[in-house]
Scaffold this active site. Structure first.
Site, mmCIF file in Angstrom:
data_model
loop_
_atom_site.group_PDB
_atom_site.id
_atom_site.type_symbol
_atom_site.label_atom_id
_atom_site.label_comp_id
_atom_site.label_asym_id
_atom_site.label_seq_id
_atom_site.Cartn_x
_atom_site.Cartn_y
_atom_site.Cartn_z
ATOM 1 C CG ASP A 199 -0.328 0.051 2.446
ATOM 2 O OD1 ASP A 199 1.144 0.423 2.693
ATOM 3 O OD2 ASP A 199 -1.043 0.081 3.604
ATOM 4 C CG HIS A 200 -0.901 4.768 1.371
ATOM 5 N ND1 HIS A 200 -1.650 4.026 1.313
ATOM 6 C CD2 HIS A 200 -1.180 5.181 2.436
ATOM 7 C CE1 HIS A 200 -2.664 4.197 2.615
ATOM 8 N NE2 HIS A 200 -1.467 4.801 3.881
ATOM 9 C CB CYS B 258 0.437 -2.461 4.400
ATOM 10 S SG CYS B 258 0.351 -3.635 5.782
ATOM 11 N N GLY B 259 1.946 -0.416 6.476
ATOM 12 C CA GLY B 259 2.509 0.599 7.114
ATOM 13 C C GLY B 259 3.516 -0.806 8.842
ATOM 14 C CB THR B 260 1.756 -2.491 11.588
ATOM 15 O OG1 THR B 260 1.050 -3.417 10.213
ATOM 16 C CG2 THR B 260 1.532 -1.253 11.586
ATOM 17 N N GLY B 261 2.963 -4.253 8.270
ATOM 18 C CA GLY B 261 2.456 -5.648 7.487
ATOM 19 C C GLY B 261 1.739 -6.624 8.446
ATOM 20 N N GLY C 208 -2.169 -5.488 8.373
ATOM 21 C CA GLY C 208 -3.236 -5.791 7.714
ATOM 22 C C GLY C 208 -3.005 -6.260 6.548
ATOM 23 C CG HIS D 271 9.568 -25.199 11.645
ATOM 24 N ND1 HIS D 271 9.738 -25.115 13.117
ATOM 25 C CD2 HIS D 271 10.458 -25.328 11.058
ATOM 26 C CE1 HIS D 271 10.870 -25.447 13.458
ATOM 27 N NE2 HIS D 271 11.738 -25.773 12.323
ATOM 28 N NE ARG E 216 3.316 4.658 7.698
ATOM 29 C CZ ARG E 216 1.565 4.440 7.497
ATOM 30 N NH1 ARG E 216 0.766 4.027 8.223
ATOM 31 N NH2 ARG E 216 1.117 5.105 6.707
ATOM 32 N NE ARG F 161 8.843 -30.864 14.287
ATOM 33 C CZ ARG F 161 10.599 -30.944 14.143
ATOM 34 N NH1 ARG F 161 11.057 -31.779 13.426
ATOM 35 N NH2 ARG F 161 11.238 -29.773 14.059
ATOM 36 C CG HIS F 162 7.886 -28.582 9.694
ATOM 37 N ND1 HIS F 162 7.326 -28.578 11.494
ATOM 38 C CD2 HIS F 162 9.648 -29.013 10.176
ATOM 39 C CE1 HIS F 162 8.380 -28.544 11.829
ATOM 40 N NE2 HIS F 162 9.747 -28.882 11.177
ATOM 41 N NE ARG G 265 3.883 -30.414 14.003
ATOM 42 C CZ ARG G 265 4.772 -30.454 15.001
ATOM 43 N NH1 ARG G 265 6.064 -29.629 14.042
ATOM 44 N NH2 ARG G 265 5.139 -31.617 15.330
HETATM 45 C C1 RB5 Z 1 -2.172 2.835 6.124
HETATM 46 O O1 RB5 Z 1 -2.479 3.982 6.960
HETATM 47 C C2 RB5 Z 1 -2.030 1.720 7.394
HETATM 48 O O2 RB5 Z 1 -3.215 1.727 8.254
HETATM 49 C C3 RB5 Z 1 -1.339 0.022 6.901
HETATM 50 O O3 RB5 Z 1 -0.411 0.611 5.874
HETATM 51 C C4 RB5 Z 1 -1.402 -0.996 7.114
HETATM 52 O O4 RB5 Z 1 -0.190 -0.734 8.506
HETATM 53 C C5 RB5 Z 1 -2.188 -2.246 7.946
HETATM 54 O O5 RB5 Z 1 -2.218 -2.703 8.858
#
Ligand code: RB5
Length: 164
Positions: free
Chosen positions: A8-9, A65-68, A70, A98, A109, A132-133, A136
């Site tokens: 994403d952006h 994404c920002g956090t990976g 979502g 695994h 971010r 074994r993996h 699973r």
């Molecule tokens: C976008 O602002 C942010 O919410 C997205 O990049 C991400 O971090 C969502 O999980």
């Protein structure tokens, strides 16, 4: 190996770095965007990349994404996707050995770009251990299959009730 890329952006700059890095190493890349900072919705890119991986167009995918978080949650809704959020080298290795993770997710971010490229290298070059993996992974697949059958049965009941 052909790699599907999406972001994403919040992560388009990191995606450009990842793309240049893996192309220089000889990987073929299918880039699904996004390509600038205009605000977009990460589930769309999770869907494009996840679909390319499960339908075999690409062997693996990388989603940013920002956090990976979502984008990984969204990708894991696609049956057959095993997306793993990794911000360290141990997780990058372990999720291949695994979990046979077929998509790597990272947060622009969260992770330093240099470390992100090392995570990508580790993740792309580590093999699944099987054994074994695999049992699973098969259980994960059977959860997906069971849910699909239950939904199909529910839908059949709805259609039956409506047609009375
Ligand atoms: C976008 O602002 C942010 O919410 C997205 O990049 C991400 O971090 C969502 O999980």
């Amino acid at each position: 190996m052909k790699i599907a890329l999406g972001c994403d952006h919040a992560a388009y700059e990191l995606k450009a770095k990842v793309k240049a890095h893996i192309e220089a190493k000889g990987y073929e890349v299918r880039d699904f965007g996004t390509f600038d900072e205009a605000s977009v919705d990460y589930p769309d890119y999770a869907f494009f990349v996840g679909k390319a991986v499960v339908n075999g167009e690409c062997e693996r995918g990388i989603l940013l994404c920002g956090t990976g978080i979502g984008i990984g949650i969204a990708a894991n809704k696609i049956p057959g996707v095993r997306a793993a959020l990794c911000h360290d080298l141990f997780s990058a290795e372990a999720c291949r050995q695994h979990n046979n993770a077929n998509i790597l997710t990272m947060g622009a971010r969260v992770v330093d770009p240099e470390l992100a490229l090392q995570i990508v290298d580790t993740w792309l070059t580590t093999e699944f251990e099987g054994g074994r993996h695999q049992r699973r992974i098969d259980k994960i697949t059977s959860i997906e299959d069971t849910m699909a059958v239950e939904r199909a049965e529910e839908l059949a009941n709805i259609v039956k009730a409506q047609s009375k």
